[in-house]
Design a protein around this motif. Structure first.
Motif, mmCIF file in Angstrom:
data_model
loop_
_atom_site.group_PDB
_atom_site.id
_atom_site.type_symbol
_atom_site.label_atom_id
_atom_site.label_comp_id
_atom_site.label_asym_id
_atom_site.label_seq_id
_atom_site.Cartn_x
_atom_site.Cartn_y
_atom_site.Cartn_z
ATOM 1 N N UNK A 1 11.479 -0.753 -7.667
ATOM 2 C CA UNK A 1 11.536 0.571 -6.990
ATOM 3 C C UNK A 1 10.135 1.160 -6.897
ATOM 4 N N UNK A 2 9.411 1.040 -8.027
ATOM 5 C CA UNK A 2 8.104 1.691 -8.100
ATOM 6 C C UNK A 2 7.113 1.019 -7.139
ATOM 7 N N UNK A 3 7.170 -0.323 -7.089
ATOM 8 C CA UNK A 3 6.299 -1.056 -6.150
ATOM 9 C C UNK A 3 6.601 -0.630 -4.719
ATOM 10 N N UNK A 4 7.889 -0.553 -4.449
ATOM 11 C CA UNK A 4 8.326 -0.195 -3.102
ATOM 12 C C UNK A 4 7.846 1.212 -2.741
ATOM 13 N N UNK A 5 7.952 2.136 -3.690
ATOM 14 C CA UNK A 5 7.540 3.528 -3.468
ATOM 15 C C UNK A 5 6.038 3.597 -3.210
ATOM 16 N N UNK A 6 5.282 2.876 -3.997
ATOM 17 C CA UNK A 6 3.830 2.897 -3.814
ATOM 18 C C UNK A 6 3.450 2.289 -2.463
ATOM 19 N N UNK A 7 4.179 1.204 -2.085
ATOM 20 C CA UNK A 7 3.838 0.523 -0.823
ATOM 21 C C UNK A 7 4.242 1.348 0.405
ATOM 22 N N UNK A 8 5.447 1.920 0.331
ATOM 23 C CA UNK A 8 5.950 2.557 1.553
ATOM 24 C C UNK A 8 5.617 4.050 1.643
ATOM 25 N N UNK A 9 5.435 4.700 0.521
ATOM 26 C CA UNK A 9 5.180 6.154 0.567
ATOM 27 C C UNK A 9 3.732 6.477 0.174
ATOM 28 N N UNK A 10 3.349 6.066 -1.039
ATOM 29 C CA UNK A 10 2.039 6.493 -1.561
ATOM 30 C C UNK A 10 0.899 5.953 -0.692
ATOM 31 N N UNK A 11 0.952 4.656 -0.364
ATOM 32 C CA UNK A 11 -0.161 4.030 0.373
ATOM 33 C C UNK A 11 -0.441 4.750 1.688
ATOM 34 N N UNK A 12 0.601 5.379 2.266
ATOM 35 C CA UNK A 12 0.428 6.007 3.590
ATOM 36 C C UNK A 12 -0.178 7.411 3.513
ATOM 37 N N UNK A 13 -0.250 7.965 2.309
ATOM 38 C CA UNK A 13 -0.724 9.358 2.218
ATOM 39 C C UNK A 13 -2.222 9.484 2.457
ATOM 40 N N UNK A 14 -2.953 8.421 2.125
ATOM 41 C CA UNK A 14 -4.426 8.536 2.081
ATOM 42 C C UNK A 14 -5.058 8.805 3.451
ATOM 43 N N UNK A 15 -4.481 8.218 4.504
ATOM 44 C CA UNK A 15 -5.140 8.316 5.817
ATOM 45 C C UNK A 15 -4.678 9.487 6.670
ATOM 46 N N UNK A 16 -3.757 10.275 6.130
ATOM 47 C CA UNK A 16 -3.217 11.356 6.961
ATOM 48 C C UNK A 16 -4.121 12.595 6.921
ATOM 49 N N UNK A 17 -4.205 13.279 8.073
ATOM 50 C CA UNK A 17 -4.966 14.533 8.101
ATOM 51 C C UNK A 17 -4.231 15.614 7.322
ATOM 52 N N UNK A 18 -2.907 15.598 7.441
ATOM 53 C CA UNK A 18 -2.100 16.632 6.767
ATOM 54 C C UNK A 18 -0.903 15.980 6.085
ATOM 55 N N UNK A 19 -1.151 15.302 4.978
ATOM 56 C CA UNK A 19 -0.030 14.644 4.304
ATOM 57 C C UNK A 19 0.944 15.674 3.710
ATOM 58 N N UNK A 20 2.175 15.249 3.517
ATOM 59 C CA UNK A 20 3.180 16.136 2.926
ATOM 60 C C UNK A 20 2.961 16.278 1.434
ATOM 61 N N UNK A 21 2.261 15.319 0.839
ATOM 62 C CA UNK A 21 1.942 15.431 -0.582
ATOM 63 C C UNK A 21 0.627 14.706 -0.872
ATOM 64 N N UNK A 22 -0.017 15.143 -1.957
ATOM 65 C CA UNK A 22 -1.257 14.497 -2.412
ATOM 66 C C UNK A 22 -1.072 14.260 -3.898
ATOM 67 N N UNK A 23 -1.149 13.002 -4.297
ATOM 68 C CA UNK A 23 -0.856 12.667 -5.694
ATOM 69 C C UNK A 23 -2.116 12.203 -6.413
ATOM 70 N N UNK A 24 -2.175 12.549 -7.708
ATOM 71 C CA UNK A 24 -3.348 12.200 -8.514
ATOM 72 C C UNK A 24 -2.916 11.549 -9.823
ATOM 73 N N UNK A 25 -3.763 10.644 -10.303
ATOM 74 C CA UNK A 25 -3.640 10.196 -11.685
ATOM 75 C C UNK A 25 -4.431 11.198 -12.512
ATOM 76 N N UNK A 26 -3.873 11.579 -13.659
ATOM 77 C CA UNK A 26 -4.560 12.506 -14.578
ATOM 78 C C UNK A 26 -5.125 11.657 -15.708
ATOM 79 N N UNK A 27 -6.445 11.702 -15.853
ATOM 80 C CA UNK A 27 -7.114 10.762 -16.748
ATOM 81 C C UNK A 27 -7.754 11.460 -17.948
ATOM 82 N N UNK A 28 -7.762 10.727 -19.059
ATOM 83 C CA UNK A 28 -8.602 11.081 -20.205
ATOM 84 C C UNK A 28 -9.609 9.938 -20.261
ATOM 85 N N UNK A 29 -10.858 10.196 -19.909
ATOM 86 C CA UNK A 29 -11.811 9.087 -19.727
ATOM 87 C C UNK A 29 -11.313 8.255 -18.561
#
Ligand SMILES: CC(C)(COP(=O)(O)OP(=O)(O)OC[C@H]1O[C@@H](n2cnc3c(N)ncnc32)[C@H](O)[C@@H]1OP(=O)(O)O)[C@@H](O)C(=O)NCCC(=O)NCCS
Length: 333
Positions: free
Chosen positions: A51-79
């Motif tokens: 499910x997670x692979x599918x979500x990243x491939x079909x939803x997340x991967x498409x967000x980066x190139x959009x001028x106005x994406x419906x969502x913007x997701x971030x990894x929250x890092x410590x180091x």
């Protein structure tokens, strides 16, 4: 690392913590946390790696190139280690608002819940307000984690609404609580702000670190304030959150140098607004008067650690220290 087309800056830091465009490599940690914390998420079944692979491939991967994406997701890092993830979701580009989402590594929740939520909020706010120029951000939380609310309120969010029995959960209807924050902006001080600025200036929490400790009288303040607004050598702004004034910043010009005085309504201390006030103040002042000014300075009582930090965080350097107070300056050419 992937980059969002809609952002000019991609990574946002606070000490060793950062949010960066969501990383493919973090997807299974995220899946695990989501599964562990399903009780407060809008997720009704356990996610599998497929499910997670599918979500990243079909939803997340498409967000980066959009001028106005419906969502913007971030990894929250410590180091470099991912310890949470979240973003701005349901972004409404017309009305310039978005919902905030965030979950942290489940093992951190018990001890560091408040710290990571506050840190994450300060970072995601920069994306929302400084990068995307949104007007309002909000959280939409099932009423299952009341310990989240004081954390949000300490970060300057206000409880806007309770949607009663709004979600069907675990065979019952539960309420949803919405907290919101609207974008701060500066406006010029007006004569009608005399009483508000008097209330702030005479508050003991503000007086504590004032350079001039003599008592302020209302009539003197009123006259002083009117003269400041009239003066060509003074630029005076109020910080607004929606229609509420929450602080002020003043630049008094002496030849090619401007001296800063700034303060927040004590109700809003400790929420990070000092940095916003100083940063926005300098930007606005530079636009309006910057051509004649080479240096911005401010005197700070050494014990006023929040103010010292605000100056240092914005790149000011210390030029003098008489043991009680220090002068900080920023060259602007
Ligand atoms: C000065 C003032 C504007 C600061 O604004 P603020 O938003 O309340 O400041 P915060 O509490 O968010 O603190 C600012 C920074 O100082 C840090 N800080 C706060 N208290 C601290 C302490 N006791 N020790 C060390 N650091 C401290 C915070 O962690 C924050 O750092 P960060 O930005 O790296 O996270 C506000 O306190 C104020 O209005 N004070 C009265 C008037 C005044 O002193 N004006 C300035 C005259 S020079």
């Amino acid at each position: 690392m992937m980059e969002y087309k809609c952002l000019t800056k991609q990574q946002f830091y606070f000490k060793q913590y950062a949010i960066v465009p969501i990383r493919m490599e973090d997807r299974f940690s995220i899946m695990q946390w989501r599964n562990e914390q399903m009780y407060h998420l809008r997720q009704n079944r356990i996610l599998t790696p497929e499910d997670q692979d599918q979500y990243f491939k079909t939803v997340v991967a498409k967000l980066f190139d959009l001028d106005k994406p419906g969502q913007i997701l971030f990894s929250y890092l410590d180091g470099d280690t991912c310890i949470g993830y979240g973003g701005l979701v349901h972004i409404d580009w017309t009305n310039r608002n978005a919902e905030i989402s965030f979950i942290m590594d489940t093992t951190l929740e018990k001890e560091f819940f408040e710290f990571h939520w506050s840190t994450y909020l300060s970072l995601i706010e920069r994306v929302a307000f400084e990068e995307l120029d949104l007007h309002k951000i909000f959280t939409y939380a099932f009423n299952l984690r009341p310990h989240l609310y004081p954390v949000l309120e300490k970060s300057g969010f206000y409880r806007e609404a309770t949607l009663k029995e709004h979600a069907f959960f675990d065979e019952r209807f539960i309420s949803v609580v919405i907290h919101a924050k609207v974008h701060c902006y500066l406006r010029p001080a007006l004569l009608t702000d005399a009483a508000t600025t008097f209330r702030w200036a005479t508050n003991p929490k503000v007086r504590e670190f004032a350079l001039n400790q003599s008592e302020i009288q209302w009539l003197d303040h009123k006259m002083w304030f009117a003269n400041k607004l009239k003066s060509n050598h003074c630029f005076y702004y109020l910080l607004m959150q929606g229609d509420e004034p929450i602080g002020s910043i003043r630049f008094d010009i002496d030849t090619n140098e401007a001296m800063i005085s700034y303060l927040l309504d004590p109700k809003y201390h400790g929420m990070g607004f000092g940095r916003i006030l100083l940063k926005k103040g300098i930007e606005q002042f530079k636009q309006e008067a910057g051509h004649q000014i080479t240096r911005i300075t401010g005197w700070v009582i050494n014990e006023n650690l929040p103010s010292v930090k605000v100056f240092e965080n914005l790149g000011f350097e210390k030029s003098q220290d008489d043991g009680t107070k220090s002068n900080y300056y920023l060259s602007i050419i």
